[in-house]
Design an enzyme around this catalytic site. Sequence first.
Site, short mmCIF file in Angstrom:
data_model
loop_
_atom_site.label_atom_id
_atom_site.label_comp_id
_atom_site.label_asym_id
_atom_site.label_seq_id
_atom_site.Cartn_x
_atom_site.Cartn_y
_atom_site.Cartn_z
N HIS A 298 -2.67 3.89 9.35
CA HIS A 298 -1.70 2.98 9.98
C HIS A 298 -0.33 3.63 9.90
O HIS A 298 0.13 3.99 8.82
CB HIS A 298 -1.68 1.62 9.28
CG HIS A 298 -2.84 0.75 9.66
ND1 HIS A 298 -2.70 -0.54 10.15
CD2 HIS A 298 -4.17 1.00 9.67
CE1 HIS A 298 -3.89 -1.04 10.42
NE2 HIS A 298 -4.81 -0.13 10.13
N TYR B 86 3.42 -8.94 8.85
CA TYR B 86 3.99 -9.69 7.73
C TYR B 86 4.94 -10.70 8.36
O TYR B 86 5.95 -10.31 8.94
CB TYR B 86 4.77 -8.78 6.79
CG TYR B 86 3.91 -7.85 5.93
CD1 TYR B 86 3.38 -6.68 6.44
CD2 TYR B 86 3.67 -8.16 4.59
CE1 TYR B 86 2.61 -5.83 5.65
CE2 TYR B 86 2.90 -7.32 3.78
CZ TYR B 86 2.37 -6.16 4.32
OH TYR B 86 1.61 -5.32 3.53
N PRO C 185 1.05 -9.13 -4.44
CA PRO C 185 0.40 -8.24 -3.47
C PRO C 185 1.23 -7.90 -2.24
O PRO C 185 0.83 -7.06 -1.45
CB PRO C 185 -0.84 -9.04 -3.07
CG PRO C 185 -0.49 -10.46 -3.31
CD PRO C 185 0.46 -10.46 -4.47
N LYS D 236 1.13 -2.60 -3.55
CA LYS D 236 1.38 -1.53 -4.49
C LYS D 236 0.37 -1.44 -5.63
O LYS D 236 0.31 -0.40 -6.32
CB LYS D 236 2.80 -1.70 -5.11
CG LYS D 236 3.90 -1.25 -4.19
CD LYS D 236 4.04 0.26 -4.17
CE LYS D 236 4.71 0.80 -2.94
NZ LYS D 236 3.81 1.16 -1.84
N TYR E 137 6.94 1.64 1.11
CA TYR E 137 5.61 1.16 1.49
C TYR E 137 4.61 2.31 1.54
O TYR E 137 3.46 2.18 1.09
CB TYR E 137 5.68 0.46 2.85
CG TYR E 137 4.48 -0.42 3.17
CD1 TYR E 137 4.51 -1.78 2.93
CD2 TYR E 137 3.32 0.13 3.71
CE1 TYR E 137 3.41 -2.59 3.22
CE2 TYR E 137 2.22 -0.66 4.00
CZ TYR E 137 2.27 -2.02 3.76
OH TYR E 137 1.18 -2.80 4.04
C1 PHB Z 1 -5.05 -6.64 2.20
O1 PHB Z 1 -5.52 -6.24 3.26
O2 PHB Z 1 -5.76 -7.17 1.33
C2 PHB Z 1 -3.60 -6.50 1.96
C3 PHB Z 1 -2.83 -5.73 2.82
C4 PHB Z 1 -1.47 -5.62 2.60
C5 PHB Z 1 -0.89 -6.27 1.53
C6 PHB Z 1 -1.65 -7.02 0.67
C7 PHB Z 1 -3.02 -7.14 0.87
O3 PHB Z 1 0.45 -6.19 1.36
#
Ligand code: PHB
Length: 392
Positions: A74, A202, A291, A295, A383
């Site tokens: 990605h 997000y 989450p 990280k 990130y």
């Molecule tokens: C996930 O796909 O579980 C996931 C992806 C990004 C995040 C947290 C969890 O920031």
Amino acid sequence: MPAERTRVAIVGAGPAGLLLSHLLEAAGIDSIVLDRRSREEIETTIRAGILEQGTVEILDSVPGSRARTVGHRHDGIELRFAGEGHRIDFSALVGRSVWLYPQHEVLKDLIAARLAAGQDLRFGATVDRVEGAETNTPRVIGMSSDGEPLEIAADFVVGADGSRSAVRNSVMGTRAGAFREYPFAWFGILCEAPPSSAELIYSNSPNGFALISQRSETVQRMYFQCDPDADANAPSEAELWETLQARVPGTALIEGPIFQRDVLRFRSFVAHELRRGRTALVGDAAHTVPPTGAKGMNLAVADVILLSRALQALLLEDDERGIDAYAEAALRRIWKAQHFSWWMTSMLHAAPDAGDFDRLRQLGELRSVVDSEAGRTYLAEAYTGWPLQTEL
Ligand code: PHB
């Protein structure tokens, strides 16, 4: 009972413990890895999904790693707020990417590689405590999978045993850390459907946060902010879709049968001591992050790279400088990741007690990030992962 012997006793067969045993073996250092869970439980528990570029690069050294073949690269994410989407273009900003490759797939690869290499990997083995942490022969005491007493004497013991670490509790104490709780949690679902968006979204919406993530072409992972005491079984599927759809205005989510649901509580934690004598902590045993910044597993990998170097110097050359420097070196990255995870969390979620000022200030903060190349670059750098330190 005569104790068994190994050079490094590793408690926990998660990403940290398994990767450490792999890196040690490559340097000619043997280890025993113990985990109280079964192989099946480890390989089927759904956890994180995003690997930093540096994590993928270290996994390239694991024979059979499928991160690049089954995982998907990605090159950016979208931040959505106030009805608009803003792409953070990682490759253009920092020339780096992340990979969507679920943690349980990483674990399948690591376990298969460890077993193929003849690693002593014991599932269903419980560790109660560590004795002699401050001697040259620390010992792990517990119970084997068939209920027999277990005692392993080692040159070094590593606690890679997660947030309820028995190693941490027995060596460093049960309340030894800096921590913060959050007034919200994530409601997570897995559903059978194609991806609703090419990249992760997000979203900060007036109703609260949502994250549209993925697992594969046919399975999607999505989350929305909820009360920490929410009951995962209470909402109907229709209610779950209604909540998710309302939180990503502008995108029509492709719905499909929901086959797993869970409530994930958030905590930020850093243990005060990452090393005592001949024991050290890595991964969730040493720290947990919310989450939002993806990280958790990546930070565990960064700890392990440092510790593996330090253990090679200690055990092969009798050089203690690396192990003496381990905690401080690891903590630099840990606190940067703590800040990033806290920042992403606070910028994107609706706090239950937020008033107009807080809400509008938060939109101002998001605009400061997306309108500025410096702001977007900071997010992209953090990130995709800061450079990994390999020398101590
Ligand atoms: C996930 O796909 O579980 C996931 C992806 C990004 C995040 C947290 C969890 O920031």
